[in-house]
Design an enzyme around this catalytic site. Structure first.
Site, short mmCIF file in Angstrom:
data_model
loop_
_atom_site.label_atom_id
_atom_site.label_comp_id
_atom_site.label_asym_id
_atom_site.label_seq_id
_atom_site.Cartn_x
_atom_site.Cartn_y
_atom_site.Cartn_z
N TYR A 82 0.86 -1.18 0.00
CA TYR A 82 0.00 0.00 0.00
C TYR A 82 0.90 1.24 0.00
O TYR A 82 1.38 1.67 1.05
CB TYR A 82 -0.92 0.03 1.21
CG TYR A 82 -2.00 -1.03 1.24
CD1 TYR A 82 -2.31 -1.79 0.11
CD2 TYR A 82 -2.73 -1.28 2.40
CE1 TYR A 82 -3.29 -2.77 0.13
CE2 TYR A 82 -3.72 -2.25 2.44
CZ TYR A 82 -4.00 -3.00 1.31
OH TYR A 82 -4.98 -3.97 1.34
N LEU A 131 -18.48 -3.40 0.62
CA LEU A 131 -19.27 -2.39 -0.09
C LEU A 131 -18.93 -2.36 -1.58
O LEU A 131 -19.31 -1.43 -2.29
CB LEU A 131 -19.02 -1.01 0.51
CG LEU A 131 -19.35 -0.86 1.99
CD1 LEU A 131 -18.99 0.54 2.48
CD2 LEU A 131 -20.81 -1.16 2.26
N PHE A 171 -19.31 1.06 -4.26
CA PHE A 171 -20.45 1.09 -5.19
C PHE A 171 -21.76 0.82 -4.44
O PHE A 171 -22.78 1.48 -4.66
CB PHE A 171 -20.24 0.04 -6.29
CG PHE A 171 -20.99 0.32 -7.56
CD1 PHE A 171 -22.28 0.84 -7.56
CD2 PHE A 171 -20.39 0.07 -8.80
CE1 PHE A 171 -22.96 1.10 -8.74
CE2 PHE A 171 -21.06 0.34 -9.98
CZ PHE A 171 -22.35 0.85 -9.96
N SER A 219 -22.63 1.49 -1.59
CA SER A 219 -23.06 2.56 -0.67
C SER A 219 -24.02 3.53 -1.35
O SER A 219 -24.67 4.34 -0.70
CB SER A 219 -21.84 3.34 -0.16
OG SER A 219 -21.29 4.14 -1.20
#
Length: 305
Positions: free
Chosen positions: A36, A184, A188, A190
């Site tokens: 990350y 989620l 999308f 949400s």
């Protein structure tokens, strides 16, 4: 992941405050990876948990190698794993990692060798538990024959249910917990996106967010929003509650970089879905209903190995 540039800009001060708030509320599972933003996320977490290490459960992934095109290949070589753990300890400013997980199964390295390297670190107390991510049932069994596997991290949501046929029964048979990521579907579900043009980050490259797929999937989201309104909760809370309702052996890690959404997500545990609710959700959102794959083809080839 979202705190380190995955979905557009993030504010480090707010990100740290969000992690601190999660710990305040007793939600201690912090999931990160050395890939990350080249370790940025681990260093961010280190700042957030300074003086509070005992309150945090650190879940770290490794093995997805960066290239000029993004993620290049998977590396599960024992020597790489050993070095990755040591560098992770330095960035996280800790002397142990709670759960360590190869981010994908390396097709060029027996999974037993990858897990064997981690088993050595468990014996030394550097790693407490070993996980797997996006592994096939066969790889899970091979890995578990080398050392006990505590958790499988894999995408699981109303739109990603392929694990229900083989992988989920396998880990339940073996007593392995499920860490469900992207509940989620990367935001999308949400309801925050109304057209493909709303997406300004890496999600624009994902098939579910493109062209006709987007609008077909938007119709499904509208059904979720309608049901959530009837239940007196948000769409996000409804779909997180659905994941949690699938079993006591499941935890879910909806990513966020803002306190507002953290608190909304955590409140999903107060949404109680009745048997009728679950039947209705199953009826409108059966397995395989989403249009488009969850990753582009290159990334799909890294799954279920």
């Amino acid at each position: 992941m979202g705190m380190s540039g995955a979905y557009g800009q993030s504010d480090e001060k707010e990100s740290i405050a969000t992690i601190e708030r999660a710990l305040e509320l007793g939600h201690n599972f912090l999931d990160t990876a050395d890939f990350y933003l080249s370790g940025h996320n681990e260093m961010l977490i280190a700042r957030a948990i300074k003086g509070k290490r005992d309150k945090a459960f650190l879940s770290v992934k490794t093995g997805l190698m960066a290239s000029t095109a993004g993620i290049g290949r998977v590396n599960g070589h024992p020597d790489y794993i050993r070095h990755a753990v040591m560098h992770g300890l330095q960035r996280l400013k800790t002397d142990y990692i709670d759960l360590y997980t190869p981010g994908r199964v390396d097709p060029e390295v027996p999974v037993e060798d990858t897990v064997g390297a981690l088993a050595e670190l468990v014996q030394k107390g550097i790693v407490r538990y070993i996980g797997l991510s996006e592994a096939s049932a066969d790889s899970i069994r091979k890995a578990a024959a080398t050392h006990s596997i505590t958790a499988l991290q894999i995408e699981y949501s109303l739109w990603s249910r392929d694990i229900e046929s083989e992988v989920l029964p396998t880990i339940r048979e073996m007593g392995i917990g499920l860490v469900a990521y992207a509940p989620l579907s990367r935001g999308f579900l949400s309801g925050q996106f109304k057209s493909p043009e709303d997406i300004k980050d890496s999600r624009a490259r994902m098939p579910r967010y493109q062209g006709d797929n987007f609008y077909k999937n938007l119709e499904l989201v509208q059904k979720i929003e309608a049901m959530a309104s009837e239940k007196g909760c948000t769409a996000s809370q409804l779909v997180i509650a659905w994941v949690l309702a699938q079993g006591e052996d499941i935890i879910t890690i909806p990513g966020t970089k803002r306190i507002k959404y953290l608190e909304e997500n955590i409140a999903a545990e107060n949404v109680k879905l009745t048997v009728n609710d679950l039947k209705n959700i199953e009826s409108m959102m059966p397995p395989g209903i989403a249009s488009g794959t969850r990753y582009p083809e290159l990334f799909m080839n890294m799954l279920n190995r």
